[in-house]
Design a protein around this motif. Structure first.
Motif, mmCIF file in Angstrom:
data_model
loop_
_atom_site.group_PDB
_atom_site.id
_atom_site.type_symbol
_atom_site.label_atom_id
_atom_site.label_comp_id
_atom_site.label_asym_id
_atom_site.label_seq_id
_atom_site.Cartn_x
_atom_site.Cartn_y
_atom_site.Cartn_z
ATOM 1 N N LEU A 324 0.827 -1.209 0.000
ATOM 2 C CA LEU A 324 0.000 0.000 0.000
ATOM 3 C C LEU A 324 0.858 1.255 0.000
ATOM 4 C CD1 LEU A 324 -2.909 -0.926 2.447
ATOM 5 C CD2 LEU A 324 -3.086 -0.476 -0.010
ATOM 6 N N SER A 325 2.012 1.207 0.689
ATOM 7 C CA SER A 325 2.897 2.371 0.707
ATOM 8 C C SER A 325 3.435 2.686 -0.687
ATOM 9 C CB SER A 325 4.063 2.133 1.666
ATOM 10 O OG SER A 325 4.963 1.173 1.156
ATOM 11 N N LYS A 326 3.419 1.700 -1.574
ATOM 12 C CA LYS A 326 3.857 1.896 -2.950
ATOM 13 C C LYS A 326 2.676 2.082 -3.902
ATOM 14 C CE LYS A 326 8.124 -0.750 -2.386
ATOM 15 N NZ LYS A 326 9.005 0.394 -2.635
ATOM 16 N N GLY A 327 1.470 2.241 -3.314
ATOM 17 C CA GLY A 327 0.288 2.470 -4.140
ATOM 18 C C GLY A 327 -0.287 1.224 -4.760
ATOM 19 N N LEU A 328 -0.005 0.053 -4.177
ATOM 20 C CA LEU A 328 -0.469 -1.212 -4.741
ATOM 21 C C LEU A 328 -1.226 -2.026 -3.697
ATOM 22 C CD1 LEU A 328 2.825 -2.262 -6.563
ATOM 23 C CD2 LEU A 328 0.813 -1.230 -7.631
ATOM 24 N N PHE A 329 -2.188 -2.808 -4.182
ATOM 25 C CA PHE A 329 -2.881 -3.773 -3.338
ATOM 26 C C PHE A 329 -2.162 -5.105 -3.432
ATOM 27 C CE2 PHE A 329 -6.651 -0.984 -3.760
ATOM 28 C CZ PHE A 329 -6.990 -0.905 -2.423
ATOM 29 N N LEU A 330 -2.193 -5.867 -2.348
ATOM 30 C CA LEU A 330 -1.689 -7.233 -2.378
ATOM 31 C C LEU A 330 -2.859 -8.123 -2.790
ATOM 32 C CD1 LEU A 330 0.722 -9.057 -1.894
ATOM 33 C CD2 LEU A 330 0.102 -9.198 0.511
ATOM 34 N N GLU A 331 -2.909 -8.441 -4.077
ATOM 35 C CA GLU A 331 -4.050 -9.159 -4.635
ATOM 36 C C GLU A 331 -4.052 -10.630 -4.216
ATOM 37 O OE1 GLU A 331 -6.583 -8.168 -6.297
ATOM 38 O OE2 GLU A 331 -6.107 -6.297 -7.305
ATOM 39 N N GLU A 332 -5.171 -11.084 -3.641
ATOM 40 C CA GLU A 332 -5.309 -12.499 -3.302
ATOM 41 C C GLU A 332 -5.639 -13.317 -4.552
ATOM 42 O OE1 GLU A 332 -7.747 -13.390 0.042
ATOM 43 O OE2 GLU A 332 -7.262 -11.520 1.085
ATOM 44 N N LYS A 333 -5.515 -14.620 -4.433
ATOM 45 C CA LYS A 333 -5.841 -15.561 -5.503
ATOM 46 C C LYS A 333 -5.013 -15.315 -6.762
ATOM 47 C CE LYS A 333 -10.596 -16.183 -3.875
ATOM 48 N NZ LYS A 333 -12.036 -16.087 -4.193
ATOM 49 N N THR A 334 -3.806 -14.791 -6.582
ATOM 50 C CA THR A 334 -2.867 -14.664 -7.694
ATOM 51 C C THR A 334 -1.651 -15.519 -7.380
ATOM 52 O OG1 THR A 334 -1.725 -12.765 -6.704
ATOM 53 C CG2 THR A 334 -3.611 -12.287 -8.143
ATOM 54 N N GLU A 335 -0.902 -15.857 -8.411
ATOM 55 C CA GLU A 335 0.281 -16.704 -8.215
ATOM 56 C C GLU A 335 1.291 -16.010 -7.302
ATOM 57 O OE1 GLU A 335 3.857 -18.777 -10.853
ATOM 58 O OE2 GLU A 335 2.055 -18.005 -11.849
ATOM 59 N N GLY A 336 1.461 -14.698 -7.500
ATOM 60 C CA GLY A 336 2.399 -13.949 -6.669
ATOM 61 C C GLY A 336 1.998 -13.937 -5.207
ATOM 62 N N TYR A 337 0.695 -13.788 -4.948
ATOM 63 C CA TYR A 337 0.194 -13.784 -3.573
ATOM 64 C C TYR A 337 0.432 -15.138 -2.911
ATOM 65 C CZ TYR A 337 -3.090 -13.321 0.327
ATOM 66 O OH TYR A 337 -3.661 -13.279 1.581
ATOM 67 N N GLN A 338 0.120 -16.202 -3.627
ATOM 68 C CA GLN A 338 0.283 -17.550 -3.078
ATOM 69 C C GLN A 338 1.747 -17.864 -2.802
ATOM 70 O OE1 GLN A 338 -1.674 -19.936 -6.030
ATOM 71 N NE2 GLN A 338 -3.737 -19.325 -5.393
ATOM 72 N N ARG A 339 2.638 -17.388 -3.693
ATOM 73 C CA ARG A 339 4.072 -17.614 -3.483
ATOM 74 C C ARG A 339 4.560 -16.851 -2.256
ATOM 75 N NH1 ARG A 339 5.385 -16.856 -8.266
ATOM 76 N NH2 ARG A 339 5.925 -14.646 -8.186
ATOM 77 N N LEU A 340 4.099 -15.589 -2.122
ATOM 78 C CA LEU A 340 4.469 -14.786 -0.958
ATOM 79 C C LEU A 340 3.937 -15.416 0.323
ATOM 80 C CD1 LEU A 340 5.625 -12.184 0.305
ATOM 81 C CD2 LEU A 340 3.398 -11.120 -0.108
ATOM 82 N N GLU A 341 2.706 -15.879 0.278
ATOM 83 C CA GLU A 341 2.080 -16.505 1.439
ATOM 84 C C GLU A 341 2.874 -17.735 1.879
ATOM 85 O OE1 GLU A 341 -2.536 -16.958 2.682
ATOM 86 O OE2 GLU A 341 -1.935 -17.974 0.851
ATOM 87 N N SER A 342 3.302 -18.538 0.900
ATOM 88 C CA SER A 342 4.073 -19.746 1.208
ATOM 89 C C SER A 342 5.448 -19.392 1.768
ATOM 90 C CB SER A 342 4.224 -20.593 -0.059
ATOM 91 O OG SER A 342 5.041 -21.716 0.179
ATOM 92 N N ASP A 343 6.106 -18.407 1.149
ATOM 93 C CA ASP A 343 7.437 -18.004 1.612
ATOM 94 C C ASP A 343 7.381 -17.465 3.039
ATOM 95 O OD1 ASP A 343 8.482 -18.725 -0.810
ATOM 96 O OD2 ASP A 343 8.610 -16.686 -1.608
ATOM 97 N N LEU A 344 6.370 -16.648 3.326
ATOM 98 C CA LEU A 344 6.266 -16.053 4.658
ATOM 99 C C LEU A 344 5.870 -17.088 5.703
ATOM 100 C CD1 LEU A 344 4.681 -12.531 4.078
ATOM 101 C CD2 LEU A 344 7.072 -13.172 4.389
ATOM 102 N N GLU A 345 5.156 -18.126 5.294
ATOM 103 C CA GLU A 345 4.829 -19.189 6.247
ATOM 104 C C GLU A 345 6.102 -19.916 6.676
ATOM 105 O OE1 GLU A 345 1.690 -22.857 6.906
ATOM 106 O OE2 GLU A 345 2.020 -22.090 4.889
#
Length: 430
Positions: A324-345
């Motif tokens: 959000l600080s960069k003017g972007l939403f973290l979109e769910e149900k996208t490949e990038g979101y799922q990869r980030l979610e897995s990495d952070l887990e």
């Protein structure tokens, strides 16, 4: 009270409880007696309403409150009897309580693993030698010089060149239709190799004052302004003035202007100290990471699921804030979101394991943080930021569990100091 314990994993337990109907009725009777003294019911003096009337008026409250009380006291007693250390929030499977019937429910909890910490002395580690080069000092000086640059108008009749700044007015449209906030006046755009407005900068290269250029910008699907997200915006930019950045001379006067320095050599000495401090801090963090990873390998254990889940949720919240600080939403149900979610887990599990390892060492070695340690660190922070001790303390205390977390961070630091002091550290040239 009947209890049964089932181990779901090394740190996860399911406890089933069963309270006989007669005990349930006793608990309801006690609660109703207490409640009757506190409530007012029309037609009765306060505290004089019959139990049957109280039960009729407050049936749902009685079932809810008595049930919650039984669950809480039963779990508390069980944990105390079994000498367990629960962590995280328990998972409850509790049906509605009914008068005259057995009350059966279950609670799933995570407990802190019993880590018999071993082999934490004599760990072999390597660290980079902390050396500051002349080029690093020069680069720090260049960055400081750029930060104090001034803008100067360009009088020559020519187009804008790379590295220069253009003062523009612009307006945007999507497929010929204006959008809210589409007009901006007196915007400074620097034409650089890695600018934030790449498309606009490319369009302005060579522009002259009074000339209008067009630039098409395609915004990502997760752009914060949903009116523009995923759309191509055509901007019309009108150049008003060309300017160049004038860098100050790197001399004694510059040094005196940017801080309390005697001259340029004094400033260089301070920059060298800052670069060296940052390098040492980075080397220390790398050492700590390598040490803890080695100890986790030598002492394998399971991280409590609830702690990992809570840490993962906090990291995801931080990631959303970063986007959000960069003017972007973290979109769910996208490949990038799922990869980030897995990495952070995975990262969350590592962080929890590090904390539990440090806790195990601190307990085994009786490492503690005294009130004097806390006071000393607070004073150091106050001096460093030129603030009063009271203000620093207030800032920490106003955060949730702020002082406890501050004390915990000091304990981790002391424990790491102890572990690194017991390690075999070899310094290697970069």
């Amino acid at each position: 009270m009947r209890t049964e314990q089932e181990s779901l994993s090394g740190t996860r337990k399911k406890i089933s409880f069963g309270m006989p109907s007669e005990e349930v009725d006793e608990e309801i009777a006690k609660y109703c007696k207490k409640l009757s003294k506190e409530v007012e019911i029309k037609g009765f003096r306060k505290g004089k309403a019959p139990s049957s009337v109280v039960r009729r008026y407050f049936r749902e409250q009685i079932r809810r409150e008595v049930g919650a009380q039984i669950v809480s006291t039963s779990l508390e007693s069980f944990v105390k009897e079994q000498s367990l250390t629960p962590v995280g929030e328990p998972e409850l499977d509790v049906p509605p309580l009914e008068e005259g019937k057995e009350f059966s429910f279950s609670v799933t909890i995570d407990v802190k693993p019993e880590i018999d910490i071993r082999d934490y002395e004599g760990v072999e580690l390597q660290q980079e030698e902390a050396v500051v080069t002349e080029e690093e000092i020069a680069e720090s000086l260049r960055q400081l010089q750029k930060a104090h640059a001034e803008l100067e108008g360009i009088s020559e009749e020519r187009g804008a060149q790379a590295g220069e700044v253009v003062l523009v007015d612009y307006e945007g449209s999507v497929e010929g239709v204006a959008f809210s906030g589409n007009q901006k006046k007196d915007v400074y755009i620097e034409i650089g190799p890695e600018g934030a407005r790449k498309e606009m900068e490319e369009a302005l290269l060579g522009v002259r004052p009074g000339e209008t250029r067009e630039s098409e910008v395609e915004y990502p699907e997760n752009f914060m302004n949903r009116e523009l997200a995923g759309k191509k915006v055509l901007y019309r930019l009108t150049a008003k003035k060309l300017l160049r950045k004038v860098l100050p001379e790197l001399d004694d006067e510059f040094a005196k202007d940017v801080g309390p320095y005697q001259g340029l050599e004094d400033l260089k000495g301070r920059l060298q100290e800052e670069v060296l401090r940052e390098k040492r801090s980075r080397i220390r963090r790398r050492l700590e990471e390598d040490l803890l990873q080695e100890l986790i390998q030598r002492n394998p254990f399971e991280a409590p699921r609830s702690l990992v889940t809570a840490r993962h949720a906090r990291m995801m919240d931080d990631a959303r804030g970063h986007f959000l600080s960069k003017g972007l939403f973290l979109e769910e149900k996208t490949e990038g979101y799922q990869r980030l979610e897995s990495d952070l887990e995975g990262l969350s599990e590592k962080e929890i394991k590090k904390e539990l390892i440090l806790d195990a060492v601190a307990r085994k070695e009786s490492i503690e943080v005294s009130d004097a340690d806390v006071e000393q660190r607070l004073q150091e922070i106050a001096r460093k930021h030129d603030q009063s001790l009271e203000k620093v303390r207030a800032e920490i205390q106003k955060q949730e569990d702020g002082l406890a977390l501050f004390r915990r961070s000091l304990l981790n630091e002391k424990t790491l100091d102890f572990l690194l002091g017991k390690s075999k550290i070899k310094t290697v040239a970069k």
